[in-house]
Design a protein around this motif. Structure first.
Motif, short mmCIF file in Angstrom:
data_model
loop_
_atom_site.label_atom_id
_atom_site.label_comp_id
_atom_site.label_asym_id
_atom_site.label_seq_id
_atom_site.Cartn_x
_atom_site.Cartn_y
_atom_site.Cartn_z
N GLU A 8 0.88 -1.18 0.00
CA GLU A 8 0.00 0.00 0.00
C GLU A 8 0.91 1.22 0.00
OE1 GLU A 8 -4.17 1.39 0.56
OE2 GLU A 8 -3.57 -0.70 0.58
N LYS A 15 3.20 2.72 2.87
CA LYS A 15 2.41 2.98 4.08
C LYS A 15 2.83 2.04 5.21
CE LYS A 15 -1.74 5.34 2.75
NZ LYS A 15 -3.15 5.49 3.06
N HIS A 67 -2.47 5.29 -10.57
CA HIS A 67 -3.50 5.53 -9.55
C HIS A 67 -4.07 4.22 -8.99
CE1 HIS A 67 -3.21 9.77 -10.34
NE2 HIS A 67 -3.26 9.48 -11.63
N LEU A 69 -5.74 1.83 -10.22
CA LEU A 69 -7.13 1.55 -10.55
C LEU A 69 -7.38 0.04 -10.46
CD1 LEU A 69 -7.39 3.93 -13.62
CD2 LEU A 69 -8.51 4.26 -11.40
N ALA A 70 -8.52 -0.31 -9.89
CA ALA A 70 -8.81 -1.71 -9.58
C ALA A 70 -8.78 -2.59 -10.82
CB ALA A 70 -10.18 -1.81 -8.90
N LEU A 92 -7.13 -1.54 3.41
CA LEU A 92 -7.30 -0.10 3.28
C LEU A 92 -7.99 0.15 1.94
CD1 LEU A 92 -3.86 1.11 4.68
CD2 LEU A 92 -6.09 1.40 5.75
N THR A 93 -8.17 1.42 1.59
CA THR A 93 -8.96 1.71 0.39
C THR A 93 -8.51 0.93 -0.84
OG1 THR A 93 -9.00 3.95 1.25
CG2 THR A 93 -10.00 3.60 -0.88
N THR A 94 -7.21 0.89 -1.10
CA THR A 94 -6.74 0.26 -2.34
C THR A 94 -6.98 -1.25 -2.31
OG1 THR A 94 -5.05 1.96 -2.46
CG2 THR A 94 -4.78 0.05 -3.89
N LYS A 96 -9.00 -3.03 -0.42
CA LYS A 96 -10.43 -3.38 -0.38
C LYS A 96 -11.06 -3.23 -1.76
CE LYS A 96 -11.51 -0.76 3.35
NZ LYS A 96 -12.24 -0.25 4.52
N ASN A 97 -10.51 -2.31 -2.55
CA ASN A 97 -11.07 -2.01 -3.86
C ASN A 97 -10.76 -3.10 -4.88
OD1 ASN A 97 -12.38 -0.36 -5.79
ND2 ASN A 97 -10.43 0.57 -6.40
N PHE A 98 -9.49 -3.50 -4.98
CA PHE A 98 -9.14 -4.40 -6.10
C PHE A 98 -9.12 -5.89 -5.73
CE2 PHE A 98 -4.79 -4.17 -4.44
CZ PHE A 98 -4.35 -5.47 -4.66
N PRO A 100 -11.13 -8.14 -4.18
CA PRO A 100 -12.22 -9.07 -4.55
C PRO A 100 -12.26 -9.36 -6.04
CG PRO A 100 -13.00 -7.38 -3.03
CD PRO A 100 -11.63 -6.94 -3.48
N ASP A 238 -13.08 11.79 6.12
CA ASP A 238 -11.84 11.01 6.21
C ASP A 238 -11.26 11.04 7.63
OD1 ASP A 238 -9.93 13.37 6.20
OD2 ASP A 238 -10.88 13.66 4.26
N THR A 244 -17.92 2.53 10.12
CA THR A 244 -18.01 3.00 8.75
C THR A 244 -16.87 3.95 8.40
OG1 THR A 244 -19.52 4.70 9.53
CG2 THR A 244 -20.50 2.73 8.58
N LYS A 246 -12.52 4.76 9.84
CA LYS A 246 -11.26 4.06 9.99
C LYS A 246 -11.25 3.25 11.29
CE LYS A 246 -8.65 6.93 6.99
NZ LYS A 246 -9.62 8.00 6.70
N GLN B 129 -17.34 -5.73 -6.22
CA GLN B 129 -16.07 -5.86 -6.96
C GLN B 129 -16.01 -7.20 -7.69
OE1 GLN B 129 -16.58 -4.79 -3.81
NE2 GLN B 129 -14.76 -3.82 -2.93
N MET B 130 -16.50 -8.26 -7.04
CA MET B 130 -16.48 -9.58 -7.69
C MET B 130 -17.40 -9.61 -8.91
SD MET B 130 -16.37 -12.23 -4.50
CE MET B 130 -14.77 -12.73 -3.83
N GLN B 139 -15.42 -0.45 -12.09
CA GLN B 139 -16.12 -0.27 -10.81
C GLN B 139 -15.77 1.05 -10.16
OE1 GLN B 139 -14.20 -3.73 -8.99
NE2 GLN B 139 -13.13 -2.37 -7.54
N THR B 141 -16.11 2.05 -6.39
CA THR B 141 -16.51 1.60 -5.06
C THR B 141 -16.52 2.77 -4.08
OG1 THR B 141 -14.21 1.01 -4.64
CG2 THR B 141 -15.66 -0.76 -5.36
N PHE B 142 -17.25 2.60 -2.98
CA PHE B 142 -17.31 3.57 -1.86
C PHE B 142 -17.72 4.95 -2.37
CE2 PHE B 142 -13.15 1.09 -1.09
CZ PHE B 142 -13.85 -0.09 -0.93
N ASP B 160 -8.92 6.62 1.67
CA ASP B 160 -8.36 6.84 3.01
C ASP B 160 -8.00 8.30 3.26
OD1 ASP B 160 -8.60 4.28 4.00
OD2 ASP B 160 -6.80 3.62 2.96
#
Lengths: 308, 250
Positions: A8, A15, A67, A69-70, A92-94, A96-98, A100, A238, A244, A246, B129-130, B139, B141-142, B160
């Motif tokens: 990350e 991070k 960036h 991107l997922a 974290l955001t990244t 969790k995004n890609f 799945p 943020d 919902t 951090k 996402q799936m 996608q 998301t959020f 974040d």
């Protein structure tokens, strides 16, 4: 056995949470490789190479990943996944995004937000906003996992792993980055800070959050907020700590004017020491606080700042 | 354009969950159930896009036993045009849910699929996402803002460090965050009207998918409880305790 850990980062800095994700990977067992996907991200690769317990750092440096991107990152990780038993990212955001997407492309389930590793295929994760803790055994050959870092201690950074540049470019061409509005702060990130001071609805307005700043400066703390304070428009989302927002687990968490709704507790109850400042002696926050003080925050905060 | 909104029946967010004494799972017997809050935001966003003249039809879909028809009727009362229930008595994991939704996407050909970012029971944050990966869609998301612009959609995402805006080619998947909108309440006339809107039931078994579980739930336990500490009388005492007892400040 081998583990691929997704770094990350923001193309400049790795991070700190990644160090905790590597700690989780160590508990899964096997050789650990870190993947740095980004653009002009060699500085991140060098930081990743110092992470203890890592044998190799793969760097995919291309504009397609700038960036993260997922659509693009998931194709890259899926292609690399062949060589690994566990694919691990930080929740974290990244990640969790890609992640799945990676799981679906590999036709395996994902185990999200693990807080402990029982064995190579069995993991512990909170469900129902942390009101229950599930132990789950994965039946898939390949495990795709995101790590909630509050459950793990960071590994040290005196290692020396090999850096390998990889030339795999995946651009799905269906998404593109437009802009970003990031909160600029001199203070540490909420997720990485060892001290967090948060304000709730009791702060009354956004201006009064200044009362937290002097204390935060003295303690090197990050500033957070409850969902009630965010919903009331005092501060941006943020800053939200909670189910919902951090999830944090600093050494010291100071809750100011926060009643202690379940959804807030879900985001901070794993902190080592909790201090509550609230004028309502019945506030539920006192039931989880190590040290509580029943006081008007407008008197208590200036005094606390003066005495630190 | 058509919008598909998958929704989930979950424990009402006001209910405090309890773990069963045998640690097999949480106890959902006689517990109030509701539409997942993030899914409700997804329904609201779809309806707003229809009211703005951008969407022509809103289709809600849910996977579960007959009881999830209750939540589909809620979506219809809020303004969805029709509903699909995919009947199954099994508790399916996110991958299998996404595979069933993929079939519905193939049948319905929506331009936009809006889902909640996660359900408040399993807290997985995976299905949208799936589904995006399985249907080869981009996608967002959020999401805290969704703007359709011709054959593209601009999505502002809660990340974040703040907010990120991306552009996706349609068809696309959007998952909702809390600040996207504030869902309306269904009016009594609309609740009555919803009873007459079409609700089609399909059997999960008829899709010919392998829906076998990918994981085993070994046990569910209550979280470690924190003991309440002490009430200090003054800031001086607090600072002294933090320095000398807790040793978290110097």
């Amino acid at each position: 056995m081998s583990v691929l850990v997704y770094a990350e980062h923001d193309n400049q800095n790795l991070k700190a949470e990644t160090l905790k994700t590597v700690a989780a990977a160590q508990k899964m067992g096997g050789d650990i490789t870190i993947l740095v996907a980004g653009h002009n991200c060699q500085a991140v690769a060098e930081q990743a190479a110092k992470v203890n317990g890592v044998s190799k750092v793969l760097v995919a440096d291309n504009a397609a990943y700038e960036h993260q991107l997922a659509e693009n990152v998931s194709l890259l990780v899926t292609e690399l996944a062949n060589d690994y038993d566990h694919i691990v990212a930080t929740a974290l955001t990244t990640g969790k995004n890609f992640m799945p997407r990676v799981a679906a492309l590999l036709d395996v389930a994902q185990i999200s937000d693990i807080i402990d590793v029982e064995s190579e295929d069995t993991f512990v994760r909170p469900i129902y906003a942390g009101n229950a803790i599930a132990t789950v055994k994965s039946l898939d050959a390949k495990k795709v996992i995101t790590v909630r870092t509050t459950g793990f201690d960071a590994v040290a950074t005196d290692g020396n792993a090999e850096i390998v540049n990889i030339d795999i470019v995946k651009d799905a061409g269906t998404s593109s980055y437009v802009s970003e509005e990031l909160t600029v702060s001199e203070r540490p990130d909420l997720g990485a800070a060892s001290v967090v001071i948060s304000g709730g609805r009791g702060m009354q307005n956004g201006d009064n959050f200044k009362l937290l700043e002097g204390i935060a400066d003295k303690l090197g703390a990050a500033i957070g907020a409850s969902r009630a304070a965010v919903d009331a428009g005092f501060v941006p989302n943020d800053m939200q700590v909670g189910q919902t927002g951090k999830i944090v687990a600093p050494d010291l968490y100071i809750a100011v004017g926060i009643s202690g709704a379940i959804q807030h507790l879900a985001g901070m109850k794993d902190s080592k020491v909790i201090v509550a400042i609230n004028k309502d002696p019945e506030a539920p926050i006192f039931q989880v606080a190590d040290y509580g003080i029943v006081a008007d925050l407008f008197e208590a905060l200036p005094e606390l700042e003066a005495k630190l | 354009m058509k919008i598909l909104v998958p929704i989930k029946r979950v424990i009402d967010y006001n209910v405090k969950v309890r773990v069963k004494p045998d640690n097999s799972n949480v106890d959902l017997a006689n517990v109030k159930m509701a539409i997942n809050p993030f899914c409700e935001i997804a329904v609201e966003e779809a309806i707003r896009l229809k009211e703005a003249g951008i969407a022509s039809e809103v289709v809600a879909v849910s996977i579960g036993d007959k009881s999830c028809q209750e939540q589909l009727r809620t979506a219809l009362a809020l303004g969805a045009d029709r509903a699909i229930q995919i009947e199954t008595s099994e508790t399916l994991d996110a991958l299998n849910i996404a595979k069933l939704l993929q079939k519905i996407v193939e049948e319905e050909q929506p331009k936009l699929v809006i889902l909640g970012k996660q359900s408040i029971d399993s807290d997985n944050n995976q299905t949208g996402q799936m589904l995006a990966a399985l249907t080869n869609m981009p996608q967002g998301t959020f999401a805290s803002e969704v703007k359709v612009d011709g054959d593209k959609v601009n999505v502002t995402r809660e990340v974040d460090g703040g907010l990120q805006t991306i552009t996706l080619s349609l068809p696309a998947i959007v998952t909702t965050d809390l600040r996207l909108n504030e869902p309306r309440y269904a009016s009594l006339p609309n609740i009555m009207k919803a009873k007459r809107k079409p609700l089609v039931v399909k059997s999960a078994a008829d899709f010919g998918l392998d829906l076998s579980p990918r994981s085993t739930l070994l046990k569910v336990t209550p979280p470690a409880t924190r003991q309440a500490g002490i009430i200090v009388e003054s800031i001086d005492e607090l600072v002294e305790k933090l320095k000398n007892e807790a040793k978290v400040i110097s």
